[in-house]
Design a protein around this motif. Structure first.
Motif, short mmCIF file in Angstrom:
data_model
loop_
_atom_site.label_atom_id
_atom_site.label_comp_id
_atom_site.label_asym_id
_atom_site.label_seq_id
_atom_site.Cartn_x
_atom_site.Cartn_y
_atom_site.Cartn_z
N VAL A 221 0.95 -1.84 0.08
CA VAL A 221 -0.08 0.16 -0.18
C VAL A 221 1.04 1.41 0.13
CG1 VAL A 221 -1.57 1.29 1.54
CG2 VAL A 221 -2.10 -0.85 1.10
N GLU A 222 1.83 1.09 0.72
CA GLU A 222 2.72 1.94 0.88
C GLU A 222 4.11 2.64 -0.23
OE1 GLU A 222 2.27 0.44 3.53
OE2 GLU A 222 1.42 1.27 5.33
N CYS A 223 3.95 1.74 -1.05
CA CYS A 223 4.83 1.49 -1.64
C CYS A 223 4.57 1.12 -3.64
CB CYS A 223 5.62 0.42 -1.75
SG CYS A 223 6.76 0.79 0.26
N ASN A 224 3.33 1.23 -3.50
CA ASN A 224 3.10 1.20 -5.30
C ASN A 224 4.04 1.75 -6.31
OD1 ASN A 224 1.40 -1.40 -4.65
ND2 ASN A 224 -0.85 -0.70 -4.41
N ASN A 225 4.03 2.49 -5.35
CA ASN A 225 4.36 4.50 -6.42
C ASN A 225 6.43 4.02 -7.18
OD1 ASN A 225 1.97 5.16 -6.90
ND2 ASN A 225 2.23 6.31 -5.26
N ILE A 226 6.99 3.27 -6.18
CA ILE A 226 8.25 3.13 -5.89
C ILE A 226 8.11 2.63 -7.33
CG2 ILE A 226 9.79 1.97 -5.55
CD1 ILE A 226 9.80 1.74 -3.45
N ASP A 227 9.28 3.40 -8.46
CA ASP A 227 9.73 3.03 -9.78
C ASP A 227 11.12 2.65 -9.69
OD1 ASP A 227 10.79 3.18 -12.27
OD2 ASP A 227 10.28 4.96 -12.67
N TRP A 228 11.07 0.54 -9.70
CA TRP A 228 12.42 0.64 -9.57
C TRP A 228 13.53 0.25 -10.40
CZ3 TRP A 228 12.23 -1.14 -4.82
CH2 TRP A 228 11.61 -1.39 -3.90
N ASP A 229 12.89 0.90 -12.13
CA ASP A 229 13.47 0.83 -12.93
C ASP A 229 14.55 2.25 -12.42
OD1 ASP A 229 12.88 -1.24 -14.61
OD2 ASP A 229 11.96 -0.18 -15.07
N GLU A 230 13.44 3.54 -12.87
CA GLU A 230 14.71 4.85 -11.99
C GLU A 230 15.28 4.52 -10.94
OE1 GLU A 230 14.89 9.06 -12.53
OE2 GLU A 230 14.52 7.28 -14.05
N ILE A 231 15.15 3.99 -9.98
CA ILE A 231 15.56 3.63 -8.98
C ILE A 231 17.58 3.27 -9.42
CG2 ILE A 231 16.35 2.15 -6.84
CD1 ILE A 231 13.60 2.96 -5.79
N ALA A 232 17.02 1.77 -10.34
CA ALA A 232 18.18 1.08 -10.85
C ALA A 232 18.63 1.89 -11.75
CB ALA A 232 17.76 -0.11 -12.24
N ARG A 233 18.81 3.15 -12.62
CA ARG A 233 19.37 3.60 -13.34
C ARG A 233 19.87 4.24 -12.41
NH1 ARG A 233 19.17 8.90 -14.77
NH2 ARG A 233 17.06 9.15 -13.57
N LYS A 234 19.76 4.95 -11.41
CA LYS A 234 20.39 6.11 -10.57
C LYS A 234 20.66 5.55 -10.47
CE LYS A 234 16.47 9.49 -9.75
NZ LYS A 234 15.29 9.79 -8.86
N HIS A 235 21.10 4.22 -9.43
CA HIS A 235 22.13 3.90 -8.42
C HIS A 235 23.40 3.46 -9.96
CE1 HIS A 235 24.19 0.68 -5.91
NE2 HIS A 235 23.70 0.27 -7.01
N LYS A 236 23.11 2.39 -10.87
CA LYS A 236 24.07 3.14 -11.56
C LYS A 236 24.51 4.06 -12.34
CE LYS A 236 24.80 0.57 -15.90
NZ LYS A 236 24.17 0.31 -17.95
#
Length: 246
Positions: A221-236
């Motif tokens: 419920v609290e985390c449905n808006n997390i963009d995992w691709d965007e997180i991976a891109r920023k991490h890279k």
């Protein structure tokens, strides 16, 4: 009624991401709350109750007293023998209920799902994703498994020793400390009470935390808006900035 039998407590059984009615979940938690209550009373009696059965009819005055001037009686007493057949059956049913609620097909085998969905049919539904609830029920299943081991130590030890081909666990006494299942039973009671009365799902909160930490990548419920691709891109990008040579 037709919708209850068709979708049970699910919003739509054909959805890719399943949502369930939290009102029905809370009702079901209230029903299943009877299991930890029963097991808690059983464990309390087994751990803190008398381990001896005394026949009061055989009490004989020895005409002697102890240091506190209390009369000493000679009695016939036998060691208390416990039969955990009923408790084991209740635990297996609780384990079945935990697992049954995790999937659409198995939910149709659970009587408490039908009862809770029926009782919640006239209340406005509160839809929440199934995955966090599934995580919470997995925690509940692990608690039940520990209690099953405690009530059946010889059987479990026999299986483990047979598989290992050596004596890893003792078969003549309970190798699991009593405080572990005693604690887990009341923790389970607390979790289910919070779910049933306040709608607060501790397992769901733990799931949400694991999602926010990136350990799990599932719906909550609290985390449905997390963009995992965007997180991976920023991490890279961060890694490239720190190590430009690579």
């Amino acid at each position: 009624m037709l919708d209850v039998f068709k979708n049970l407590w699910f919003r739509d059984v054909k959805e890719q991401t399943l949502f369930i009615n939290d009102v029905a979940v809370r009702i079901r938690a209230g029903i299943l709350l009877l299991i930890p209550i029963f097991m808690g009373i059983t464990l309390f009696d087994a751990v803190f109750g008398s381990h001896w059965v005394v026949d009061g009819n055989t009490a004989v005055d020895t005409y002697d007293t102890n240091w506190d001037d209390q009369i000493i009686y000679q009695v016939e007493a036998t060691r208390r023998v416990y039969d955990w057949t009923l408790q084991t059956g209740v635990l297996f049913y609780g384990l079945f209920e935990m697992i049954a609620g995790m999937f659409v097909i198995t939910s149709r085998l659970s009587p408490t799902v039908y009862i809770s969905a029926f009782l919640a049919r006239k209340v406005p539904p509160v839809w929440k994703p199934l995955v966090p609830k599934r995580f919470a029920w997995t925690l509940g299943s692990s608690f039940i498994l520990v209690c099953l081991v405690f009530f059946n130590p010889s059987t479990v030890a026999g299986w483990v020793n047979a598989i290992a081909g050596s004596t890893l666990l003792p078969e003549t006494y309970n190798f699991l400390p009593y405080w572990i299942p005693l604690t887990l039973v009341w923790v389970c009671f607390g979790f289910m009470w919070l779910e049933a009365t306040l709608g607060f799902c501790v397992g769901c909160k733990i799931h949400s935390l694991l999602v926010m930490l990136g350990i799990l990548k599932e719906e909550c419920v609290e985390c449905n808006n997390i963009d995992w691709d965007e997180i991976a891109r920023k991490h890279k990008e961060k890694q490239l900035a720190e190590n430009p040579a690579n």
